[in-house]
Motif scaffolding. Structure first.
Motif, short mmCIF file in Angstrom:
data_model
loop_
_atom_site.label_atom_id
_atom_site.label_comp_id
_atom_site.label_asym_id
_atom_site.label_seq_id
_atom_site.Cartn_x
_atom_site.Cartn_y
_atom_site.Cartn_z
N LYS A 427 78.71 -47.39 -20.89
CA LYS A 427 77.37 -46.98 -21.31
C LYS A 427 77.32 -45.51 -21.67
O LYS A 427 77.92 -44.67 -21.01
CB LYS A 427 76.35 -47.26 -20.20
N ILE A 428 76.57 -45.19 -22.70
CA ILE A 428 76.34 -43.79 -23.06
C ILE A 428 75.40 -43.16 -22.04
O ILE A 428 74.46 -43.80 -21.58
CB ILE A 428 75.76 -43.68 -24.49
N ILE A 429 75.68 -41.94 -21.65
CA ILE A 429 74.83 -41.23 -20.69
C ILE A 429 73.60 -40.71 -21.42
O ILE A 429 73.71 -39.94 -22.36
CB ILE A 429 75.60 -40.07 -20.02
N ARG A 430 72.44 -41.16 -20.95
CA ARG A 430 71.20 -40.83 -21.67
C ARG A 430 70.05 -40.71 -20.69
O ARG A 430 69.29 -41.67 -20.47
CB ARG A 430 70.93 -41.91 -22.72
N PRO A 431 69.89 -39.54 -20.01
CA PRO A 431 68.77 -39.37 -19.09
C PRO A 431 67.44 -39.25 -19.84
O PRO A 431 67.43 -39.17 -21.07
CB PRO A 431 69.12 -38.07 -18.36
N ALA A 432 66.35 -39.21 -19.10
CA ALA A 432 65.02 -39.16 -19.73
C ALA A 432 64.41 -37.77 -19.66
O ALA A 432 64.60 -37.04 -18.70
CB ALA A 432 64.09 -40.16 -19.03
N TYR A 433 63.67 -37.41 -20.71
CA TYR A 433 62.83 -36.21 -20.74
C TYR A 433 61.42 -36.66 -21.09
O TYR A 433 61.23 -37.41 -22.04
CB TYR A 433 63.33 -35.22 -21.79
N LYS A 434 60.44 -36.23 -20.31
CA LYS A 434 59.06 -36.62 -20.56
C LYS A 434 58.38 -35.59 -21.44
O LYS A 434 58.43 -34.39 -21.17
CB LYS A 434 58.28 -36.74 -19.24
N ASN A 435 57.74 -36.06 -22.50
CA ASN A 435 57.03 -35.16 -23.40
C ASN A 435 55.64 -34.85 -22.83
O ASN A 435 54.89 -35.76 -22.49
CB ASN A 435 56.89 -35.79 -24.79
N ILE A 436 55.32 -33.57 -22.72
CA ILE A 436 54.01 -33.18 -22.15
C ILE A 436 53.16 -32.44 -23.18
O ILE A 436 52.15 -31.82 -22.84
CB ILE A 436 54.20 -32.28 -20.91
N ASN A 437 53.55 -32.51 -24.43
CA ASN A 437 52.88 -31.73 -25.47
C ASN A 437 51.55 -32.33 -25.91
O ASN A 437 50.67 -31.63 -26.39
CB ASN A 437 53.79 -31.57 -26.68
N GLY A 438 51.39 -33.64 -25.75
CA GLY A 438 50.17 -34.28 -26.25
C GLY A 438 50.26 -34.49 -27.76
O GLY A 438 51.25 -34.13 -28.41
N ASN A 439 49.23 -35.07 -28.32
CA ASN A 439 49.21 -35.36 -29.76
C ASN A 439 48.50 -34.27 -30.55
O ASN A 439 47.50 -33.72 -30.12
CB ASN A 439 48.52 -36.71 -30.02
N SER A 440 49.03 -33.98 -31.73
CA SER A 440 48.40 -33.01 -32.65
C SER A 440 48.32 -33.63 -34.03
O SER A 440 49.08 -34.53 -34.36
CB SER A 440 49.24 -31.72 -32.69
N LYS A 441 47.43 -33.11 -34.81
CA LYS A 441 47.28 -33.62 -36.18
C LYS A 441 47.95 -32.68 -37.16
O LYS A 441 47.98 -31.46 -36.98
CB LYS A 441 45.80 -33.77 -36.55
N TYR A 442 48.49 -33.27 -38.22
CA TYR A 442 49.12 -32.48 -39.28
C TYR A 442 48.04 -31.75 -40.05
O TYR A 442 46.99 -32.31 -40.40
CB TYR A 442 49.92 -33.38 -40.22
N ILE A 443 48.26 -30.44 -40.33
CA ILE A 443 47.32 -29.64 -41.09
C ILE A 443 47.96 -29.25 -42.42
O ILE A 443 49.10 -28.76 -42.44
CB ILE A 443 46.95 -28.34 -40.32
N ASN A 444 47.27 -29.52 -43.51
CA ASN A 444 47.82 -29.18 -44.83
C ASN A 444 48.13 -27.69 -44.93
O ASN A 444 47.42 -26.85 -44.34
CB ASN A 444 46.83 -29.58 -45.93
N LEU A 445 49.13 -27.38 -45.70
CA LEU A 445 49.62 -26.02 -45.82
C LEU A 445 48.50 -25.04 -46.22
O LEU A 445 48.41 -23.93 -45.70
CB LEU A 445 50.76 -25.96 -46.84
N SER A 446 47.63 -25.46 -47.12
CA SER A 446 46.57 -24.56 -47.61
C SER A 446 45.51 -24.28 -46.55
O SER A 446 44.73 -23.32 -46.69
CB SER A 446 45.90 -25.20 -48.85
N CYS A 447 45.48 -25.06 -45.49
CA CYS A 447 44.46 -24.90 -44.46
C CYS A 447 44.99 -24.20 -43.21
O CYS A 447 44.24 -23.99 -42.25
CB CYS A 447 43.88 -26.27 -44.07
N ARG A 448 46.25 -23.83 -43.19
CA ARG A 448 46.82 -23.20 -41.99
C ARG A 448 46.53 -21.72 -41.92
O ARG A 448 46.48 -21.04 -42.94
CB ARG A 448 48.34 -23.43 -41.94
#
Length: 448
Positions: A427-448
């Motif tokens: 088996k390949i060694i593959r531990p887990a990492y939990k993402n804690i960033n939450g969800n974000s929305k993509y913002i168009n380049l002209s609006c950043r």
């Protein structure tokens, strides 16, 4: 070349957007550093190769300190060392055989194994000129890592992961590491330090320790005592269980099915770090500063006051670490440090450097006293890195080679762990990492 202002702006973004609040590690019960809350390591695998014993657990899962013990394939390292030293012979090649094949060789098998190693010590045609001299490095570990990866191109069958092929590659790497680090050092000394270039061909009839001393010295000369001490250092560093960082890196990378050169190069990259194999150089640099700032090397109060400044992050590298003191597993003693300390005393007496040895001894004892007073930690000891650099220094080995010597000693252990991984755990060694960033929305380049 980066514009410094742009790089500064990018650095701020990179740092600020990658900070993880420590409360989340507690909230999600993250085993930071793959350590349990009581300081023991998280069990992630099994091994038959080496065992590091530094404590026992009581019924309440508390650590009970004991004297350190290290075994290679179930045999106490102290017995191995006593065995070959009592017969006044070198032991590293015997240890290589033991680690790779899981048993001690008889006289005939050991002679044949040494012969095979001797035949493999010379680098392939064109390797030295094209891979080492044309691209020298300030850091020999970096040069060693690149040399290992370059060896892939000189192998007619580099990718096969049969035990037979891995074993061939392992023996070649064990044999060639001394030549790679010796030539890497000579190239560095010549191109970066304006010293004469000495490239001595390895001798098939010499063992690993003798070949290293033969190749790094302009006149090829070394004493029997020097070779015996270096051989002991190699034996003590050859293996340290599957949980140490570089051996675990070997397991992780090998579990992907990749080639031997990639796996061993990753281990070298791991060992280079100052928290792992690079610690011996940190000890030497720390002791150099201590020597420069302490007037009376026998004054324990003066030593203690300066060590307190180190712990408080006021001097040296301001990390708050006393390098060479403490270990993840050993509590009362590190058996490797005990044996190397004894040899360091013998060398110091022979080379009229007993005052320096006594300073090391005083720093060791005082550091342990400080950690007991400040943290209530009575179960801390010097590790092998504390005395290894001092021993190498007394052997007139350049400090740039201290960690490469560690790698040269450890490569048989890495190769044994690679074979064990390939044979026993698909088996390949593959531990887990939990993402804690939450969800974000993509913002168009002209609006950043």
């Amino acid at each position: 070349m980066f514009n410094e202002n742009i790089l500064g702006e990018l650095t701020v973004a990179a740092e600020s957007n990658n900070v993880i609040n420590s409360k989340y590690y507690t909230k999600y019960d993250v085993k930071r550093g793959l350590r349990n809350e009581n300081g023991t390591g998280v069990l992630v695998g099994l091994t038959k190769i080496g065992n590091v014993h530094g404590y026992v657990m009581d019924n309440k899962e508390n650590k009970i300190p004991v004297e350190g013990k290290l075994t290679y394939r179930g045999i106490n390292l102290r017995e191995i060392v006593d065995g070959f030293q009592s017969e006044k012979r070198f032991g590293f090649e015997e240890v290589c055989y033991l680690l790779l094949f899981g048993e001690l060789p008889n006289k005939d098998k050991l002679v044949k194994f040494k012969h095979v190693l001797g035949e493999c010590r010379t680098l392939p045609d064109g390797f030295t000129e094209d891979m080492i001299l044309k691209f020298p490095s300030r850091n020999i570990m970096n040069k060693l890592q690149r040399s290992i990866l370059a060896a892939y191109s000189f192998d007619d069958n580099p990718d096969a992961v049969s035990v037979k092929n891995i074993l061939r590659q392992s023996i070649e790497l064990i044999a060639r590491f001394p030549t790679m680090i010796a030539y890497g050092y000579q190239a560095k000394a010549h191109y970066y330090n304006d010293k004469s270039l000495y490239l001595h061909s390895p001798k098939a009839e010499l063992g690993t320790a003798e070949n290293i001393l033969y190749m790094i010295r302009p006149d090829n000369k070394y004493t029997k005592t020097e070779a015996e001490v270096l051989d002991l250092a190699l034996v003590l560093h050859a293996e340290h269980g599957g949980g140490n960082n570089s051996a675990f890196a070997t397991h992780v990378v090998s579990s992907t099915g990749t080639d031997t050169y990639s796996a061993i190069a990753s281990a070298v990259g791991s060992l280079k770090g100052p928290k792992h194999g690079g610690a011996n150089i940190k000890v030497i640099n720390m002791m150099k500063e201590i020597k420069e700032n302490i007037k009376d090397w026998e004054d324990n109060d003066e030593i203690k006051n300066y060590l307190l400044k180190i712990v408080k992050g006021q001097v040296f590298d301001k990390s708050g670490l006393i390098y060479g003191i403490g270990h993840a597993i050993y509590t009362l003693s590190d058996p490797r440090a005990v044996m190397l300390k004894k040899k360091a005393l013998e060398l110091a007496e022979e080379k009229d450097r007993i005052n320096e040895f006594n300073l090391y001894k005083n720093v060791e004892e005082t550091a342990i006293e400080i950690f007991e007073e400040l943290r209530g930690n009575r179960n801390i000891c010097a590790n092998v890195d504390f005395y290894s650099g001092f021993v190498y220094e007394m052997l007139n080995i350049p400090c740039e080679l201290y960690t490469p010597l560690f790698a040269t000693a450890r490569v048989p252990g890495w190769c044994a762990h690679r074979i064990e991984q390939v044979v026993s755990e698909p088996k390949i060694i593959r531990p887990a990492y939990k993402n804690i960033n939450g969800n974000s929305k993509y913002i168009n380049l002209s609006c950043r």
